[in-house]
Scaffold this motif. Structure first.
Motif, PDB file in Angstrom:
ATOM      1  N   VAL A  80       0.865  -1.177   0.000  1.00 48.97           N
ATOM      2  CA  VAL A  80       0.000   0.000   0.000  1.00 48.97           C
ATOM      3  C   VAL A  80       0.901   1.226   0.000  1.00 48.97           C
ATOM      4  N   SER A  81       0.614   2.157  -0.893  1.00 51.80           N
ATOM      5  CA  SER A  81       1.427   3.367  -0.995  1.00 51.80           C
ATOM      6  C   SER A  81       0.537   4.602  -0.959  1.00 51.80           C
ATOM      7  N   LEU A  82       1.180   5.730  -0.776  1.00 46.75           N
ATOM      8  CA  LEU A  82       0.510   7.027  -0.828  1.00 46.75           C
ATOM      9  C   LEU A  82       1.568   8.096  -0.997  1.00 46.75           C
ATOM     10  N   THR A  83       1.146   9.265  -1.394  1.00 46.60           N
ATOM     11  CA  THR A  83       2.068  10.390  -1.513  1.00 46.60           C
ATOM     12  C   THR A  83       1.574  11.522  -0.619  1.00 46.60           C
ATOM     13  N   VAL A  84       2.523  12.293  -0.124  1.00 48.27           N
ATOM     14  CA  VAL A  84       2.190  13.390   0.782  1.00 48.27           C
ATOM     15  C   VAL A  84       3.225  14.500   0.605  1.00 48.27           C
ATOM     16  N   ALA A  85       2.773  15.723   0.764  1.00 49.59           N
ATOM     17  CA  ALA A  85       3.691  16.864   0.707  1.00 49.59           C
ATOM     18  C   ALA A  85       4.644  16.793   1.896  1.00 49.59           C
ATOM     19  N   PRO A  86       5.937  17.016   1.671  1.00 49.13           N
ATOM     20  CA  PRO A  86       6.916  16.910   2.768  1.00 49.13           C
ATOM     21  C   PRO A  86       6.590  17.792   3.973  1.00 49.13           C
ATOM     22  N   GLU A  87       5.960  18.925   3.740  1.00 49.48           N
ATOM     23  CA  GLU A  87       5.667  19.847   4.839  1.00 49.48           C
ATOM     24  C   GLU A  87       4.363  19.517   5.582  1.00 49.48           C
ATOM     25  N   ASN A  88       3.636  18.511   5.146  1.00 47.77           N
ATOM     26  CA  ASN A  88       2.377  18.143   5.793  1.00 47.77           C
ATOM     27  C   ASN A  88       2.659  17.211   6.975  1.00 47.77           C
ATOM     28  N   GLU A  89       3.106  17.821   8.058  1.00 46.13           N
ATOM     29  CA  GLU A  89       3.524  17.061   9.242  1.00 46.13           C
ATOM     30  C   GLU A  89       2.385  16.252   9.845  1.00 46.13           C
ATOM     31  N   ALA A  90       1.169  16.787   9.863  1.00 43.18           N
ATOM     32  CA  ALA A  90       0.048  16.061  10.458  1.00 43.18           C
ATOM     33  C   ALA A  90      -0.221  14.771   9.687  1.00 43.18           C
ATOM     34  N   ALA A  91      -0.237  14.852   8.376  1.00 46.34           N
ATOM     35  CA  ALA A  91      -0.477  13.657   7.561  1.00 46.34           C
ATOM     36  C   ALA A  91       0.680  12.667   7.704  1.00 46.34           C
ATOM     37  N   ARG A  92       1.892  13.172   7.667  1.00 46.64           N
ATOM     38  CA  ARG A  92       3.048  12.277   7.788  1.00 46.64           C
ATOM     39  C   ARG A  92       3.022  11.534   9.119  1.00 46.64           C
ATOM     40  N   SER A  93       2.672  12.227  10.185  1.00 46.08           N
ATOM     41  CA  SER A  93       2.583  11.599  11.500  1.00 46.08           C
ATOM     42  C   SER A  93       1.507  10.509  11.506  1.00 46.08           C
ATOM     43  N   LEU A  94       0.368  10.790  10.903  1.00 49.23           N
ATOM     44  CA  LEU A  94      -0.704   9.792  10.801  1.00 49.23           C
ATOM     45  C   LEU A  94      -0.205   8.542  10.089  1.00 49.23           C
ATOM     46  N   TYR A  95       0.414   8.728   8.938  1.00 42.49           N
ATOM     47  CA  TYR A  95       0.866   7.581   8.153  1.00 42.49           C
ATOM     48  C   TYR A  95       1.941   6.783   8.888  1.00 42.49           C
ATOM     49  N   GLU A  96       2.838   7.466   9.542  1.00 46.64           N
ATOM     50  CA  GLU A  96       3.891   6.771  10.290  1.00 46.64           C
ATOM     51  C   GLU A  96       3.304   5.992  11.462  1.00 46.64           C
ATOM     52  N   ARG A  97       2.279   6.528  12.122  1.00 42.85           N
ATOM     53  CA  ARG A  97       1.609   5.790  13.205  1.00 42.85           C
ATOM     54  C   ARG A  97       0.948   4.519  12.680  1.00 42.85           C
ATOM     55  N   HIS A  98       0.619   4.497  11.406  1.00 41.17           N
ATOM     56  CA  HIS A  98      -0.009   3.325  10.797  1.00 41.17           C
ATOM     57  C   HIS A  98       0.995   2.415  10.090  1.00 41.17           C
ATOM     58  N   GLY A  99       2.266   2.603  10.379  1.00 41.27           N
ATOM     59  CA  GLY A  99       3.290   1.696   9.878  1.00 41.27           C
ATOM     60  C   GLY A  99       3.848   2.024   8.505  1.00 41.27           C
ATOM     61  N   PHE A 100       3.498   3.166   7.948  1.00 38.26           N
ATOM     62  CA  PHE A 100       4.061   3.576   6.666  1.00 38.26           C
ATOM     63  C   PHE A 100       5.444   4.175   6.893  1.00 38.26           C
ATOM     64  N   ALA A 101       6.314   3.999   5.929  1.00 39.87           N
ATOM     65  CA  ALA A 101       7.659   4.574   5.974  1.00 39.87           C
ATOM     66  C   ALA A 101       7.968   5.219   4.633  1.00 39.87           C
ATOM     67  N   VAL A 102       8.812   6.219   4.662  1.00 42.93           N
ATOM     68  CA  VAL A 102       9.199   6.893   3.423  1.00 42.93           C
ATOM     69  C   VAL A 102       9.958   5.910   2.546  1.00 42.93           C
ATOM     70  N   ALA A 103       9.502   5.791   1.293  1.00 38.27           N
ATOM     71  CA  ALA A 103      10.125   4.871   0.330  1.00 38.27           C
ATOM     72  C   ALA A 103      10.761   5.611  -0.839  1.00 38.27           C
ATOM     73  N   GLY A 104      10.542   6.907  -0.908  1.00 37.60           N
ATOM     74  CA  GLY A 104      11.113   7.673  -2.008  1.00 37.60           C
ATOM     75  C   GLY A 104      10.547   9.073  -2.059  1.00 37.60           C
ATOM     76  N   ARG A 105      10.964   9.770  -3.081  1.00 38.97           N
ATOM     77  CA  ARG A 105      10.532  11.156  -3.292  1.00 38.97           C
ATOM     78  C   ARG A 105      10.235  11.326  -4.773  1.00 38.97           C
ATOM     79  N   ARG A 106       9.153  11.997  -5.076  1.00 37.03           N
ATOM     80  CA  ARG A 106       8.811  12.307  -6.467  1.00 37.03           C
ATOM     81  C   ARG A 106       8.924  13.808  -6.662  1.00 37.03           C
ATOM     82  N   ARG A 107       9.851  14.181  -7.501  1.00 40.94           N
ATOM     83  CA  ARG A 107      10.089  15.600  -7.778  1.00 40.94           C
ATOM     84  C   ARG A 107       8.922  16.190  -8.570  1.00 40.94           C
ATOM     85  N   GLU A 108       8.488  17.361  -8.129  1.00 44.16           N
ATOM     86  CA  GLU A 108       7.425  18.108  -8.824  1.00 44.16           C
ATOM     87  C   GLU A 108       6.166  17.271  -9.042  1.00 44.16           C
ATOM     88  N   PHE A 109       5.864  16.380  -8.126  1.00 44.74           N
ATOM     89  CA  PHE A 109       4.674  15.536  -8.228  1.00 44.74           C
ATOM     90  C   PHE A 109       3.401  16.372  -8.099  1.00 44.74           C
TER      91      PHE A 109
END
Length: 136
Positions: free
Chosen positions: A94-123
């Motif tokens: 399962v994947s998803l994308t999020v803006a790097p500055e969206n700390e609230a969303a990133r925290s949610l995803y990390e609490r659910h076991g997601f980890a950063v797998a990469g970066r998409r430039r100008e996505f």
């Protein structure tokens, strides 16, 4: 608070919710039932949040997750994400994308076991996206 599959009668409420996303995809929401899963979080029977995922047998991608501003901080995004992960077969990526500055969303995803797998430039129109992944 309940989470259920979206119904055709939810369409106008989902359109209104989508307006809270910084970069909504109306065409994806319109095709949501044909390409994947749409779950809604309800207040009574009124949708106040939704998760839209594009699914295949081997993977799922959470494309949109939004909760109405007046219903945030109630655990709705977490409940939607949990419900979606339960629908995926064991071993599914399962994947998803999020803006790097969206700390609230990133925290949610990390609490659910997601980890950063990469970066998409100008996505996003606004810039880069972080790609998060986990296995269901």
């Amino acid at each position: 608070m309940a989470v259920r599959p979206a119904r055709p009668a939810d369409r106008s409420a989902l359109d209104a919710l989508q307006s809270h996303l910084p970069e909504p995809s109306p065409s994806l929401l319109a095709a949501g039932d044909d390409v994947g899963t749409i779950l809604v979080s309800t207040d009574g029977d009124r949708p106040v949040g939704y998760l839209l995922a594009v699914d295949s047998p081997a993977e799922g991608h959470v494309s949109e997750l939004v909760v109405a501003p007046d219903s945030r901080r109630e655990g709705r995004a977490s409940a939607l994400l949990t419900a979606y992960l339960r629908t995926r077969p064991s071993g599914t990526r399962v994947s998803l994308t999020v803006a790097p500055e969206n700390e609230a969303a990133r925290s949610l995803y990390e609490r659910h076991g997601f980890a950063v797998a990469g970066r998409r430039r100008e996505f996003f129109v606004s810039g880069d996206a972080l790609v998060y992944e986990r296995t269901a």
